[in-house]
Design an enzyme around this catalytic site. Structure first.
Site, PDB file in Angstrom:
ATOM      1  N   HIS A  34       0.908  -1.168   0.096  1.00 57.61           N
ATOM      2  CA  HIS A  34      -0.081  -0.088  -0.123  1.00 57.61           C
ATOM      3  C   HIS A  34       0.843   1.568  -0.067  1.00 57.61           C
ATOM      4  O   HIS A  34       0.239   2.581  -0.297  1.00 57.61           O
ATOM      5  CB  HIS A  34      -1.125   0.108   1.235  1.00 57.61           C
ATOM      6  CG  HIS A  34      -0.216   0.493   2.714  1.00 57.61           C
ATOM      7  ND1 HIS A  34      -0.105  -0.904   3.446  1.00 57.61           N
ATOM      8  CD2 HIS A  34      -0.208   1.560   3.215  1.00 57.61           C
ATOM      9  CE1 HIS A  34       0.252   0.079   4.334  1.00 57.61           C
ATOM     10  NE2 HIS A  34       0.492   0.991   4.383  1.00 57.61           N
ATOM     11  N   ASP A  64       0.100  -7.650   1.451  1.00 57.20           N
ATOM     12  CA  ASP A  64       0.626  -6.148   1.541  1.00 57.20           C
ATOM     13  C   ASP A  64       2.161  -6.010   1.501  1.00 57.20           C
ATOM     14  O   ASP A  64       2.579  -5.326   2.464  1.00 57.20           O
ATOM     15  CB  ASP A  64       0.037  -5.525   2.778  1.00 57.20           C
ATOM     16  CG  ASP A  64       0.095  -4.034   2.867  1.00 57.20           C
ATOM     17  OD1 ASP A  64       0.277  -3.480   1.763  1.00 57.20           O
ATOM     18  OD2 ASP A  64       0.072  -3.645   4.101  1.00 57.20           O
ATOM     19  N   SER A 136       4.649   2.679   7.686  1.00 59.26           N
ATOM     20  CA  SER A 136       4.191   1.390   7.066  1.00 59.26           C
ATOM     21  C   SER A 136       5.611   1.218   6.291  1.00 59.26           C
ATOM     22  O   SER A 136       5.984   1.944   5.610  1.00 59.26           O
ATOM     23  CB  SER A 136       3.006   1.809   6.028  1.00 59.26           C
ATOM     24  OG  SER A 136       1.730   1.999   6.773  1.00 59.26           O
TER      25      SER A 136
END
Length: 354
Positions: A34, A64, A136
């Site tokens: 992402h 992911d 992230s």
């Protein structure tokens, strides 16, 4: 720990920023899907403030996970350790490395709250370490520098609840590295098959595939105009992208920032120097009288800035080419002026400078 930090990078895209880390064993940068979704090329930035053009080699949206490669990136000697047998246990101390909110490199600590938290049919490491947007894709390690997981998310309405993709999940994905070419490749979330050509199904198992996963997000016409100005400086605009309609880059020693302000203005600015402790009267006089039009010198928070502001609608007027030239010239002028303030007034470069 300090040596490992040099192998953790800020990932910059036209959609936002995130974190990634280098794997020496596989010669790739590992991050979340992402973070790079909708991109085939991004840039990574290390603690040396240099940016490097980086190719998105492989993505698996279901896991992911994404793998990147930056050929010109100096390879760090010390990296996070992936080849180990340590298993996460409840109450183990963990350390999160990354660039939260696009800020400079940050380290946070916490414990493992649950080493196998089940969410949506997959297992994650739950931790109470501070995790924020921008973290992230960053590594979650133990005190020995061993990778425990990859930061993936947090609950936005809860404190101290962050989640990481476990190392064992990453290791499953790393098996494909030797099979990757230099072509953007999608990993089937159902069978793990590699798909290089755009398709609406997996050739291996027949699972339906969203063709949009192969596509790059199109930039707005406004962004294309700004990037045309950046290109005038012989800078690849990909290297300047720092989020949606936001560009940061260095022209020589000067950091240049371009962004939308108040939803109506394009603002370009450069923090040139810290105000000197002496010769302030001379500095003020220079700032007030120097001919820098159409750009403007100013002082804010004890720093000297060179800035330029135009209404976004002006980019669609008869003055478009002139405005693009002015944007490019701000960068060139900033690179000269920061040296002027050093030599003439004894000012120091800001900590943003190179």
């Amino acid at each position: 720990m300090n040596n490992i930090e040099s192998s953790v990078y800020k990932i910059n895209t036209a959609n936002g920023t995130g974190t990634g880390f280098y794997s020496r064993e596989n010669d790739i940068i590992i991050t979340n899907y992402h973070v790079v979704a909708g991109c085939h090329t991004v840039s990574v930035k290390g603690k040396d403030k240099n940016r490097y053009l980086t190719q998105v080699l492989y993505v698996n949206p279901g896991k992911d996970i994404a793998f990147l490669r930056a050929d010109s990136l100096p390879k760090p000697v010390d990296t996070v350790l992936l080849d180990h047998s340590t298993v996460s246990q409840t109450r183990d101390k963990v350390i999160v490395l990354g660039y939260p909110y696009g800020m400079p490199f940050t380290v946070t600590e916490g414990i493992v709250s649950n080493p196998r938290q089940s969410i949506g049919g997959s297992y994650f490491i739950q931790t109470d370490a501070a995790i924020n947007p921008g973290n992230s894709g960053g590594p979650v390690i133990n005190e020995k520098g061993e990778l425990m997981g990859i930061v993936t998310s947090k609950f936005s309405d809860a404190d101290n609840m962050g989640f990481a993709i476990p190392l064992e999940t990453l290791k499953e994905e790393l098996r494909v590295v030797n099979d990757l070419t230099n072509v953007f490749t999608l990993g089937c979330s159902n069978c793990g098959g590699l798909i290089e050509e755009k398709s609406d199904y997996c050739p291996n198992c027949g699972t339906n595939i969203d063709e949009k996963l192969f596509e790059e997000i199109e930039l707005s016409d406004f962004s294309l105009k700004v990037e045309a100005a950046i290109s005038k400086l012989d800078i690849n605009p990909v290297l300047a992208r720092s989020g949606r309609e936001r560009w940061y880059f260095h022209q020589g020693s000067a950091e240049i920032r371009m962004f939308v302000y108040d939803n109506n203005y394009l603002f370009a600015t450069s923090p040139l120097n810290d105000l000197p402790r002496k010769n302030l009267a001379e500095v003020y006089e220079y700032i007030l009288t120097a001919d820098t039009e159409p750009h403007r010198l100013s002082i804010s928070d004890n720093q000297i800035y060179l800035s330029y502001r135009i209404h976004i609608s002006d980019l669609y007027s008869d003055h478009t080419n002139e405005i693009l030239e002015n944007l490019a010239h701000l960068a060139i002028k900033a690179d000269a002026l920061d040296n002027t303030f050093v030599t003439k007034f004894g000012a120091e470069m800001t900590h943003y400078s190179k």
